[in-house]
Motif scaffolding. Sequence first.
Motif, mmCIF file in Angstrom:
data_model
loop_
_atom_site.group_PDB
_atom_site.id
_atom_site.type_symbol
_atom_site.label_atom_id
_atom_site.label_comp_id
_atom_site.label_asym_id
_atom_site.label_seq_id
_atom_site.Cartn_x
_atom_site.Cartn_y
_atom_site.Cartn_z
ATOM 1 N N SER A 179 37.343 65.449 25.074
ATOM 2 C CA SER A 179 36.799 66.791 25.302
ATOM 3 C C SER A 179 36.008 66.898 26.594
ATOM 4 O O SER A 179 35.868 67.981 27.156
ATOM 5 N N ASN A 180 35.476 65.790 27.097
ATOM 6 C CA ASN A 180 34.672 65.874 28.324
ATOM 7 C C ASN A 180 34.909 64.736 29.311
ATOM 8 O O ASN A 180 34.215 64.644 30.318
ATOM 9 N N THR A 181 35.870 63.866 29.030
ATOM 10 C CA THR A 181 36.040 62.667 29.868
ATOM 11 C C THR A 181 37.513 62.351 30.064
ATOM 12 O O THR A 181 38.328 62.501 29.150
ATOM 13 N N LEU A 182 37.824 61.874 31.261
ATOM 14 C CA LEU A 182 39.129 61.299 31.534
ATOM 15 C C LEU A 182 38.932 59.803 31.717
ATOM 16 O O LEU A 182 38.129 59.370 32.537
ATOM 17 N N LYS A 183 39.680 59.017 30.950
ATOM 18 C CA LYS A 183 39.456 57.578 30.918
ATOM 19 C C LYS A 183 40.500 56.830 31.743
ATOM 20 O O LYS A 183 41.708 57.045 31.589
ATOM 21 N N PHE A 184 40.009 55.953 32.591
ATOM 22 C CA PHE A 184 40.859 55.059 33.368
ATOM 23 C C PHE A 184 40.472 53.623 33.059
ATOM 24 O O PHE A 184 39.397 53.346 32.541
ATOM 25 N N ALA A 185 41.361 52.717 33.438
ATOM 26 C CA ALA A 185 41.046 51.286 33.400
ATOM 27 C C ALA A 185 41.652 50.641 34.635
ATOM 28 O O ALA A 185 42.576 51.179 35.252
ATOM 29 N N THR A 186 41.116 49.487 35.012
ATOM 30 C CA THR A 186 41.699 48.694 36.076
ATOM 31 C C THR A 186 41.840 47.263 35.565
ATOM 32 O O THR A 186 40.993 46.780 34.799
ATOM 33 N N VAL A 187 42.929 46.605 35.957
ATOM 34 C CA VAL A 187 43.273 45.275 35.431
ATOM 35 C C VAL A 187 43.022 44.224 36.506
ATOM 36 O O VAL A 187 43.478 44.363 37.646
ATOM 37 N N ILE A 188 42.298 43.165 36.115
ATOM 38 C CA ILE A 188 42.025 42.037 37.010
ATOM 39 C C ILE A 188 42.404 40.758 36.276
ATOM 40 O O ILE A 188 42.060 40.583 35.107
ATOM 41 N N THR A 189 43.111 39.870 36.945
ATOM 42 C CA THR A 189 43.429 38.579 36.332
ATOM 43 C C THR A 189 42.423 37.537 36.815
ATOM 44 O O THR A 189 41.888 37.626 37.921
ATOM 45 N N GLU A 190 42.179 36.545 35.975
ATOM 46 C CA GLU A 190 41.057 35.640 36.217
ATOM 47 C C GLU A 190 41.237 34.739 37.439
ATOM 48 O O GLU A 190 40.287 34.105 37.891
ATOM 49 N N ASP A 191 42.440 34.692 38.016
ATOM 50 C CA ASP A 191 42.657 33.874 39.212
ATOM 51 C C ASP A 191 42.058 34.505 40.473
ATOM 52 O O ASP A 191 41.956 33.845 41.510
ATOM 53 N N VAL A 250 39.878 42.415 32.079
ATOM 54 C CA VAL A 250 40.067 41.105 32.699
ATOM 55 C C VAL A 250 41.002 40.284 31.820
ATOM 56 O O VAL A 250 40.733 40.069 30.633
ATOM 57 N N LEU A 251 42.116 39.840 32.399
ATOM 58 C CA LEU A 251 43.108 39.052 31.667
ATOM 59 C C LEU A 251 42.893 37.576 31.958
ATOM 60 O O LEU A 251 42.789 37.173 33.121
ATOM 61 N N LYS A 252 42.864 36.787 30.902
ATOM 62 C CA LYS A 252 42.603 35.355 31.034
ATOM 63 C C LYS A 252 43.811 34.549 30.568
ATOM 64 O O LYS A 252 44.652 35.041 29.813
ATOM 65 N N GLY A 253 43.867 33.311 31.028
ATOM 66 C CA GLY A 253 44.907 32.404 30.551
ATOM 67 C C GLY A 253 46.242 32.624 31.229
ATOM 68 O O GLY A 253 46.368 33.276 32.271
ATOM 69 N N ALA A 254 47.287 32.078 30.605
ATOM 70 C CA ALA A 254 48.636 32.111 31.159
ATOM 71 C C ALA A 254 49.220 33.517 31.092
ATOM 72 O O ALA A 254 48.902 34.290 30.177
ATOM 73 N N PRO A 255 50.088 33.889 32.029
ATOM 74 C CA PRO A 255 50.675 35.234 32.034
ATOM 75 C C PRO A 255 51.393 35.596 30.743
ATOM 76 O O PRO A 255 51.424 36.778 30.380
ATOM 77 N N GLU A 256 51.952 34.608 30.042
ATOM 78 C CA GLU A 256 52.646 34.941 28.795
ATOM 79 C C GLU A 256 51.696 35.421 27.700
ATOM 80 O O GLU A 256 52.140 35.961 26.677
ATOM 81 N N THR A 257 50.377 35.244 27.897
ATOM 82 C CA THR A 257 49.398 35.743 26.916
ATOM 83 C C THR A 257 48.831 37.105 27.300
ATOM 84 O O THR A 257 48.097 37.706 26.520
ATOM 85 N N TRP A 258 49.172 37.602 28.486
ATOM 86 C CA TRP A 258 48.559 38.841 28.966
ATOM 87 C C TRP A 258 48.955 40.054 28.132
ATOM 88 O O TRP A 258 48.148 40.949 27.891
ATOM 89 N N ARG A 259 50.211 40.078 27.692
ATOM 90 C CA ARG A 259 50.686 41.251 26.954
ATOM 91 C C ARG A 259 49.857 41.479 25.698
ATOM 92 O O ARG A 259 49.432 42.621 25.407
ATOM 93 N N ALA A 260 49.606 40.435 24.947
ATOM 94 C CA ALA A 260 48.808 40.583 23.722
ATOM 95 C C ALA A 260 47.389 41.037 24.052
ATOM 96 O O ALA A 260 46.810 41.866 23.336
ATOM 97 N N GLN A 261 46.818 40.508 25.131
ATOM 98 C CA GLN A 261 45.479 40.934 25.531
ATOM 99 C C GLN A 261 45.462 42.416 25.907
ATOM 100 O O GLN A 261 44.551 43.157 25.529
ATOM 101 N N LEU A 262 46.471 42.849 26.639
ATOM 102 C CA LEU A 262 46.544 44.250 27.048
ATOM 103 C C LEU A 262 46.707 45.172 25.838
ATOM 104 O O LEU A 262 46.080 46.238 25.770
ATOM 105 N N GLU A 263 47.553 44.787 24.919
ATOM 106 C CA GLU A 263 47.760 45.625 23.726
ATOM 107 C C GLU A 263 46.459 45.790 22.941
ATOM 108 O O GLU A 263 46.148 46.877 22.442
#
Length: 569
Positions: A179-191, A250-263
């Motif tokens: 009702s009063n906000t537009l939400k954004f996110a930005t993704v950073i990987t730990e490397d 912030v995504l941590k660990g191996a790239p194959e684990t990123w999808r679960a973190q993002l979800e």
Amino acid sequence: MKRIRKIVNFRNRALLCLLALLLLVPSVAAWSASADPNPVPAERLKQGERIYRNGILPSGQHVKVKGDPAARGTTFSCASCHLRSGIGALEENVFTPPITVNRLFQPRQIFFKANYPVTQLRPAYTDATLLAAIRDGKDPAGREFNNVMPRYDLSDADAKILLDYLKNLSVNYSPGVTSNTLKFATVITEDVPQEERDAMLGVLNQYIAIKNSQSRAFGSRMNSRGRLMAENMLGSRDLTVRQLSLSTWVLKGAPETWRAQLEELYRKEPVFALIGGISHRDWTPVHRFSEDNGLPCLFPLTDFPAITDSDWYTLYLSKGYYQEGEGAARYLNGEEVAKEPKVVQLVRSSNRGRALAAGFQKTWSELGHPVPVTVNIAAGERLDRALLDKVLAREKPAVLLVWDDATALGALDSLASRKERPRVFLSGRYLGKGLWSIKEELRGFTYLTYPFSFSPYQPKIGMGRVSVQGDSKTALRQGEVPLKDRVETVQALTRGMVELVTTALMDMRDNYYRDAFLDVLGAMMDQYYPLYGRVGFGASQRYAARGCYITQLGKGADPQLIKKNGWEQ
């Protein structure tokens, strides 16, 4: 042909910069007038979507256009003019009106001072008059449309499927709009090093803070006259008071684990779009997450984007190292050669080496040439003279692509004394500062890929627009090459992204749907962007800067980097 949505003129865009790049959003109210109270089955909506976007009927046949049997619906699909979101466009002085339900099923009127209707241009559509518009090209008042509008030959069953889809097209605002906000996110990987994270987040957070501060001022202290002026200039009453939020994922660990973190992050906090982002690893897991969730991901800072011709929701500045390989292939293809040159690639087993090799090989093969010979160099192996001599003796290449860092230059020194030697191609970015150490006796037959503008690079730390000149220079000296300060580069690229996103949100007006966000980006005129110079956008273009220069070093102790071609695309 370039579609240009002329909603914000240059004067208003200049004001936008003076207002510190306001990012503005509408109310969350959703409207579904005339919609069937019974929800349309998902499979029927998919069928309608195929008709609307691709001109393909449930039977698999193409939609036919009346009066032109040869015309295919894939060429004249609804989305090709009304855009994927249905918000319409202006192309070469032909206005394509919005066809979302909040426009179709309301009378089209002219208003005085945005509030008082003066005259009615047409009545509201009904199901029957909308079908007549699709088939016969007439509005509810019986007036004929411009001949640019096709008249579609649709059966009753197929026409009703399309109508059901139109009633659900851009009806409810996308997730991330409250009702009063537009939400954004930005993704950073730990490397990513901390100083680069801070460089990007510093620009984004400052931007959000300025916008929210001004929104509070517009909402509480500004007098009605000032507020009206801001509304008129910015295109929407609600844009002046909407707040923004930015989450850092912030995504941590191996790239194959990123999808679960993002979800999991997305489940906890649905956002309207991902903006920016930064990683030195393969961006593909984030790309796939965005595509599968219909979530825009705009201009992440990555040298390893997903390479695709068919996806929609992710926009990149370029194809990264892959693009340099493409540029080398196109440059070689454009030369007059008496016979097919034998090409050998020496490829370092790294993300950069593999991306360069993939870009060259795919493009070279698509241009009709034999697959190049590829020799891999293991991560711990050094390219020395013995290995180079062995490859040259065995393969006898006319062209040698060395996709490796500056440690390979020592082995190449031996080529200067050979009577028969190949032309050598290297990646200017992969070499980094090492490119300036190429010995003068090698420079005549050594070529360097260079995917950046030749304009002087002078980023500014403030929130104002980054000034980028034309790309008319033919040579650069070392001090002008933007490969030195990574922090300044990240800041400049992030500021450029913020301005593009802001302009797109203004052009959206009250159509706060994710597909509309991407539609207006695709309709923008070419823009100047830090490092990349002029960048272009299009309805199906996912990479803003698509070219690459081929260069050589000039003579002397302080050589220039000299263009050997135009912007290869």
